[in-house]
Design an enzyme around this catalytic site. Sequence first.
Site, PDB file in Angstrom:
ATOM      1  N   HIS A   6      34.150  46.858  43.225  1.00  0.00           N
ATOM      2  CA  HIS A   6      34.771  45.941  42.345  1.00  0.00           C
ATOM      3  C   HIS A   6      34.677  46.086  40.977  1.00  0.00           C
ATOM      4  CE1 HIS A   6      34.825  41.838  40.637  1.00  0.00           C
ATOM      5  NE2 HIS A   6      35.294  41.339  41.641  1.00  0.00           N
TER       6      HIS A   6
ATOM      7  N   GLU B 134      33.748  44.740  38.192  1.00  0.00           N
ATOM      8  CA  GLU B 134      32.533  44.457  37.560  1.00  0.00           C
ATOM      9  C   GLU B 134      31.722  45.564  37.691  1.00  0.00           C
ATOM     10  OE1 GLU B 134      31.901  40.410  38.898  1.00  0.00           O
ATOM     11  OE2 GLU B 134      33.799  39.862  38.017  1.00  0.00           O
TER      12      GLU B 134
ATOM     13  N   GLY C 278      36.421  34.838  44.018  1.00  0.00           N
ATOM     14  CA  GLY C 278      35.103  34.655  43.477  1.00  0.00           C
ATOM     15  C   GLY C 278      34.612  33.190  43.292  1.00  0.00           C
ATOM     16  N   GLY C 279      35.033  32.679  41.880  1.00  0.00           N
ATOM     17  CA  GLY C 279      34.739  31.521  41.542  1.00  0.00           C
ATOM     18  C   GLY C 279      34.879  30.224  42.373  1.00  0.00           C
TER      19      GLY C 279
ATOM     20  N   ASN D 190      33.075  36.075  47.431  1.00  0.00           N
ATOM     21  CA  ASN D 190      32.422  36.997  46.563  1.00  0.00           C
ATOM     22  C   ASN D 190      31.621  35.993  45.944  1.00  0.00           C
ATOM     23  OD1 ASN D 190      31.122  38.937  44.831  1.00  0.00           O
ATOM     24  ND2 ASN D 190      33.235  39.592  44.154  1.00  0.00           N
ATOM     25  N   TRP D 191      30.512  35.942  46.029  1.00  0.00           N
ATOM     26  CA  TRP D 191      29.652  34.973  45.336  1.00  0.00           C
ATOM     27  C   TRP D 191      29.020  35.799  43.917  1.00  0.00           C
ATOM     28  CZ3 TRP D 191      25.860  31.982  49.224  1.00  0.00           C
ATOM     29  CH2 TRP D 191      26.629  31.272  50.183  1.00  0.00           C
ATOM     30  N   LYS D 192      29.141  37.075  43.874  1.00  0.00           N
ATOM     31  CA  LYS D 192      28.597  37.583  42.599  1.00  0.00           C
ATOM     32  C   LYS D 192      27.040  37.200  42.474  1.00  0.00           C
ATOM     33  CE  LYS D 192      33.409  37.776  41.027  1.00  0.00           C
ATOM     34  NZ  LYS D 192      34.429  37.515  39.782  1.00  0.00           N
TER      35      LYS D 192
ATOM     36  N   SER E  41      41.421  34.916  40.520  1.00  0.00           N
ATOM     37  CA  SER E  41      41.952  33.483  40.265  1.00  0.00           C
ATOM     38  C   SER E  41      42.653  32.795  41.496  1.00  0.00           C
ATOM     39  CB  SER E  41      42.543  33.311  38.990  1.00  0.00           C
ATOM     40  OG  SER E  41      41.701  33.657  37.820  1.00  0.00           O
TER      41      SER E  41
ATOM     42  N   GLU F 260      43.005  43.746  42.892  1.00  0.00           N
ATOM     43  CA  GLU F 260      42.373  42.491  42.118  1.00  0.00           C
ATOM     44  C   GLU F 260      42.600  43.091  40.749  1.00  0.00           C
ATOM     45  OE1 GLU F 260      39.122  40.173  43.771  1.00  0.00           O
ATOM     46  OE2 GLU F 260      38.114  41.954  43.068  1.00  0.00           O
TER      47      GLU F 260
ATOM     48  N   GLY G  51      38.349  35.571  37.363  1.00  0.00           N
ATOM     49  CA  GLY G  51      37.699  34.746  36.363  1.00  0.00           C
ATOM     50  C   GLY G  51      38.621  34.150  35.401  1.00  0.00           C
TER      51      GLY G  51
HETATM   52  P1  PGA Z   1      37.917  35.102  40.966  1.00  0.00           P
HETATM   53  O1  PGA Z   1      37.073  36.443  41.371  1.00  0.00           O
HETATM   54  O2  PGA Z   1      38.247  34.573  42.247  1.00  0.00           O
HETATM   55  O3  PGA Z   1      36.795  34.338  40.272  1.00  0.00           O
HETATM   56  O4  PGA Z   1      38.774  35.297  40.048  1.00  0.00           O
HETATM   57  C1  PGA Z   1      37.819  37.401  42.227  1.00  0.00           C
HETATM   58  C2  PGA Z   1      36.916  38.710  42.247  1.00  0.00           C
HETATM   59  O5  PGA Z   1      36.300  39.011  41.226  1.00  0.00           O
HETATM   60  O6  PGA Z   1      36.507  39.086  43.564  1.00  0.00           O
END
Ligand code: PGA
Length: 260
Positions: free
Chosen positions: A104, A106, A243-244, A14-16, A222, A176, A182
């Site tokens: 998600h 966010e 994500g990251g 997930n590149w956001k 994470s 999640e 993050g």
């Molecule tokens: P993260 O994000 O790996 O940076 O914790 C995961 C996500 O939001 O899907």
Amino acid sequence: MGEMTERKPLIVGNWKMNANHLEAIQMVQKLSYRLEPEDYDRVEVVVAPPFTALRSAQVVIEQDHMRIGLGAQDAHWKESGAFTGEVSAPMLAKLAVQHVIVGHSERRQHFGETDEMVNAKARAVLDAGMSPIICVGETAQQKDAGEADDVVIQQVKAALARIEGRALASSAIAYEPVWAIGTGRNAMPDDAGEMAERIRAQVTDMTDSSVAEGIRILYGGSVSAGNIKDFMAKRHIDGALVGGASLEPDKFAAIVRYRI
Ligand code: PGA
């Protein structure tokens, strides 16, 4: 019987809101260089760039016959209409998008997405012939208050409402925990594995065990090359939403190439 079900692991980057379309092309190419045919045999690999990079990613994937799958990060629940700024599921399907992340945290936190919207989006994604990756997870406060199980199960119930069992079989649910996203503070694999088991039990209640045993439940929050195998070792965890670490092709490839 459930014990026999083989679920192919699904690992999604997930590149956001990162990478313009030129950067996205490079990231997809670098990832592809680092993966071998047997990696794709073992794991379904998907990247979810921002909308503006989907077309470029699609073209490079097709031209180079890559086996990387394409995902999107969101979709509106209507097929078309007066919804300035939104993108519909049929538009994404036309770009050979196969998976769409919905709900998600966010989006729930910063854009006011409700369980009802998440459900409408999941149904729109299925109607367009794609697979939703439905995100659920408790906040730190909810966890501290001992509410994590109730919150997550309620989110699953709401997200899956009025979706037919057969359609659901292609869906994934990503657990999640919000406090793990993050932060570099991943959930304990045992806890995540138990939550995944509870989620599968809830899906069984709402459909039947053959659907529930086929659905993939991902962990997100994470995830790194260092911890992925501890999550993948859990019977009810079938992949990861990353994500990251998905922004760096080396790291993401190392996650895909985990060995238990
Ligand atoms: P993260 O994000 O790996 O940076 O914790 C995961 C996500 O939001 O899907």
